[in-house]
Design an enzyme around this catalytic site. Sequence first.
Site, PDB file in Angstrom:
ATOM      1  N   SER A  82     -15.486 -17.535  21.274  1.00  0.00           N
ATOM      2  CA  SER A  82     -15.262 -17.455  19.823  1.00  0.00           C
ATOM      3  C   SER A  82     -15.014 -18.812  19.192  1.00  0.00           C
ATOM      4  O   SER A  82     -14.835 -18.905  17.983  1.00  0.00           O
ATOM      5  CB  SER A  82     -14.063 -16.547  19.540  1.00  0.00           C
ATOM      6  OG  SER A  82     -12.844 -17.212  19.798  1.00  0.00           O
ATOM      7  N   THR A  85     -12.356 -17.306  16.566  1.00  0.00           N
ATOM      8  CA  THR A  85     -11.390 -18.218  15.929  1.00  0.00           C
ATOM      9  C   THR A  85     -10.084 -18.401  16.695  1.00  0.00           C
ATOM     10  O   THR A  85      -9.555 -17.479  17.284  1.00  0.00           O
ATOM     11  CB  THR A  85     -11.010 -17.739  14.503  1.00  0.00           C
ATOM     12  OG1 THR A  85     -12.171 -17.364  13.806  1.00  0.00           O
ATOM     13  CG2 THR A  85     -10.262 -18.805  13.741  1.00  0.00           C
ATOM     14  N   THR A 117     -13.360 -22.455  14.891  1.00  0.00           N
ATOM     15  CA  THR A 117     -14.096 -21.232  15.212  1.00  0.00           C
ATOM     16  C   THR A 117     -15.590 -21.478  15.367  1.00  0.00           C
ATOM     17  O   THR A 117     -16.117 -22.455  14.832  1.00  0.00           O
ATOM     18  CB  THR A 117     -13.904 -20.206  14.067  1.00  0.00           C
ATOM     19  OG1 THR A 117     -14.453 -18.956  14.471  1.00  0.00           O
ATOM     20  CG2 THR A 117     -14.595 -20.632  12.780  1.00  0.00           C
ATOM     21  N   ARG A 127     -24.121 -19.639   7.318  1.00  0.00           N
ATOM     22  CA  ARG A 127     -22.937 -18.886   6.853  1.00  0.00           C
ATOM     23  C   ARG A 127     -21.667 -19.651   7.227  1.00  0.00           C
ATOM     24  O   ARG A 127     -21.522 -20.123   8.347  1.00  0.00           O
ATOM     25  CB  ARG A 127     -22.929 -17.507   7.498  1.00  0.00           C
ATOM     26  CG  ARG A 127     -21.688 -16.633   7.166  1.00  0.00           C
ATOM     27  CD  ARG A 127     -20.610 -16.738   8.210  1.00  0.00           C
ATOM     28  NE  ARG A 127     -19.531 -15.778   8.017  1.00  0.00           N
ATOM     29  CZ  ARG A 127     -18.384 -15.795   8.689  1.00  0.00           C
ATOM     30  NH1 ARG A 127     -18.161 -16.729   9.595  1.00  0.00           N
ATOM     31  NH2 ARG A 127     -17.457 -14.903   8.458  1.00  0.00           N
ATOM     32  N   VAL A 128     -20.770 -19.795   6.266  1.00  0.00           N
ATOM     33  CA  VAL A 128     -19.485 -20.442   6.523  1.00  0.00           C
ATOM     34  C   VAL A 128     -18.397 -19.412   6.271  1.00  0.00           C
ATOM     35  O   VAL A 128     -18.426 -18.712   5.255  1.00  0.00           O
ATOM     36  CB  VAL A 128     -19.303 -21.673   5.608  1.00  0.00           C
ATOM     37  CG1 VAL A 128     -17.886 -22.206   5.690  1.00  0.00           C
ATOM     38  CG2 VAL A 128     -20.300 -22.761   6.004  1.00  0.00           C
ATOM     39  N   GLY A 129     -17.458 -19.310   7.192  1.00  0.00           N
ATOM     40  CA  GLY A 129     -16.384 -18.332   7.042  1.00  0.00           C
ATOM     41  C   GLY A 129     -15.176 -18.936   6.363  1.00  0.00           C
ATOM     42  O   GLY A 129     -15.263 -19.928   5.630  1.00  0.00           O
ATOM     43  N   ASP A 130     -14.032 -18.341   6.630  1.00  0.00           N
ATOM     44  CA  ASP A 130     -12.793 -18.791   5.991  1.00  0.00           C
ATOM     45  C   ASP A 130     -12.188 -20.012   6.690  1.00  0.00           C
ATOM     46  O   ASP A 130     -11.453 -20.791   6.072  1.00  0.00           O
ATOM     47  CB  ASP A 130     -11.762 -17.652   5.947  1.00  0.00           C
ATOM     48  CG  ASP A 130     -11.452 -17.071   7.329  1.00  0.00           C
ATOM     49  OD1 ASP A 130     -12.322 -17.154   8.230  1.00  0.00           O
ATOM     50  OD2 ASP A 130     -10.353 -16.532   7.507  1.00  0.00           O
ATOM     51  N   THR A 154      -7.329 -15.314  11.640  1.00  0.00           N
ATOM     52  CA  THR A 154      -8.508 -14.970  12.433  1.00  0.00           C
ATOM     53  C   THR A 154      -8.974 -13.599  11.949  1.00  0.00           C
ATOM     54  O   THR A 154      -8.196 -12.851  11.376  1.00  0.00           O
ATOM     55  CB  THR A 154      -8.189 -14.893  13.945  1.00  0.00           C
ATOM     56  OG1 THR A 154      -7.201 -13.880  14.160  1.00  0.00           O
ATOM     57  CG2 THR A 154      -7.667 -16.215  14.480  1.00  0.00           C
ATOM     58  N   GLY A 155     -10.232 -13.286  12.201  1.00  0.00           N
ATOM     59  CA  GLY A 155     -10.749 -11.988  11.758  1.00  0.00           C
ATOM     60  C   GLY A 155     -11.804 -12.165  10.684  1.00  0.00           C
ATOM     61  O   GLY A 155     -12.341 -13.270  10.506  1.00  0.00           O
ATOM     62  N   GLY A 190     -13.718 -13.224   8.014  1.00  0.00           N
ATOM     63  CA  GLY A 190     -13.533 -14.341   7.100  1.00  0.00           C
ATOM     64  C   GLY A 190     -13.885 -14.016   5.661  1.00  0.00           C
ATOM     65  O   GLY A 190     -13.263 -14.531   4.731  1.00  0.00           O
TER      66      GLY A 190
END
Length: 378
Positions: free
Chosen positions: A100, A227, A245, A255-258, A278-279, A281
Amino acid sequence: MNINRRDFVLSGAAAAFAAAGPKTAFGQAPFDVAQGRPTMLTPRSVKPVVISSSNGNRFKNGGTMTCVEKAFSLITKGSDVLDALVEGVNIVELDPLDTSVGYGGLPNADGVVQLDSSCIHGLKKRAGAVAAIEGVRTPSRVALAVANETDHHLLVGRGAQEFARNMGFTIEDDLNTDTSRARWLEWKRRIDPEHYLDPKKRAERGRQVMLDMVREGLLDENHIYGTINCDGVSPKGEVCGVTTTSGLAWKIPGRVGDSPILGAGLYVDGAVGAAGSTGRGEANLFNLCSFLIVEEMRRGASPKDAGMAALKRIAANTIEKRLLNDKGRPNFGLNFYVLNAKGEHAGVSMYDATYAVCTENGPQTVRTEALYEGKPTE
Ligand code: GLY
C-alpha cells in the site's frame, strides 16, 4: 496524563506576559486564529509518543524495528521529530511486503506505481508534498525535501520526479515487485477480458472485482486505499506528521488521493496537534478532515471527539447510492490518527480497525474507536 499548573504556560493572554519570558514548550505562543492572538495552554513537557496506522507496527523490512518504534527511539534520542517520523515510514515504504506504500505499492490501471506523500513540521511551520510521483521508493523523503529546500508545498508528476532526480534521489523505471505486478495482471485479466467494456459497466465491474479479490485473499481490504500516516510529539511538545501512500489500487493514472493534500491526508498545527488519515481518500478530500480535526482540537475537543466529528461529517456528506451499504451507511473504510500537543491521542475509524502506538512502554497495536460496528460492506 497528569499535568499540574506549573507544567503549563498561559501564553499570550497578555502579550506582555508572553514577551516577558514564560513561553510554550516551543518558545513561542500558540495562536488563536479566530481571536487573532495567542491564547492556548500548552504543556511545557510531555511524554513523547508516536502513533500511526496499524501497518506502522507490522512491517520491519528485514530489520528489528517497526515504523513507530524507530521514530519513537529517534525522538527520545533528540532527533528532529519530522526527520524521525520520515525515517519510520521509510521502513514501510521500502518493505516490499506492504503493498500500500512506496516500493511494491499496488499500481494504477496502467500498471505504473504512482506515489503520494506529505509532511508537516509543527514547530517550523513548514510543509512539503508530492503527488503522482513515479520511480522513487521513498516519496516521504521527497516531500521532506520539498519542505526543506523549496518555497513550494506541492510538486506533482514529472516535475516531482525531476525535482527528486535533482536532489540526488535514485529514479527507477519501475517500482513494481513480482507480487504487485501479478496482482495488477490478475485485475486486468478480470476487469477487461474482452479489452473493451462500456465505462459504466467498467466502473461497476471494477468495484466488484476488487471485492472478489479481497474475499479470495488476493487483496488486503486495508490496502485498496493503502497508506501509512505517522504522527509524533517530542518531550518538548514538538508535533509533526507524515503521510505516504501508493493510493487507490488500479486508480485512473494521475488520480491523486488525500495523502499529499495539506488539510486532507495530513494537518499539523504545532500548538494544537496533528491528524492524518488512511482509507477512501475521495471522502476525506471532499471534507478536508485533518484540518477539521485539528480545528476541533483547537476549540478544546479531545482527539477522540475531534476525530468522531470528522467521521460524522463524512457520513452526513455521503449521499450517493453507490457509496452506501444496505444500512444506508458509507460502504468504505476511513481512519484518522489524532494526536494533540499534550501527547493525548486517538485512532478513530468508520468501522472496526486498529492503529499503532509507541510510548516508553514499547509499541502496541490497539483498537480504534469506530463510528459504526462491523464491516463497510455488511
Ligand atoms: N487515503 C489514500 C488514498 O485514497 O489515496
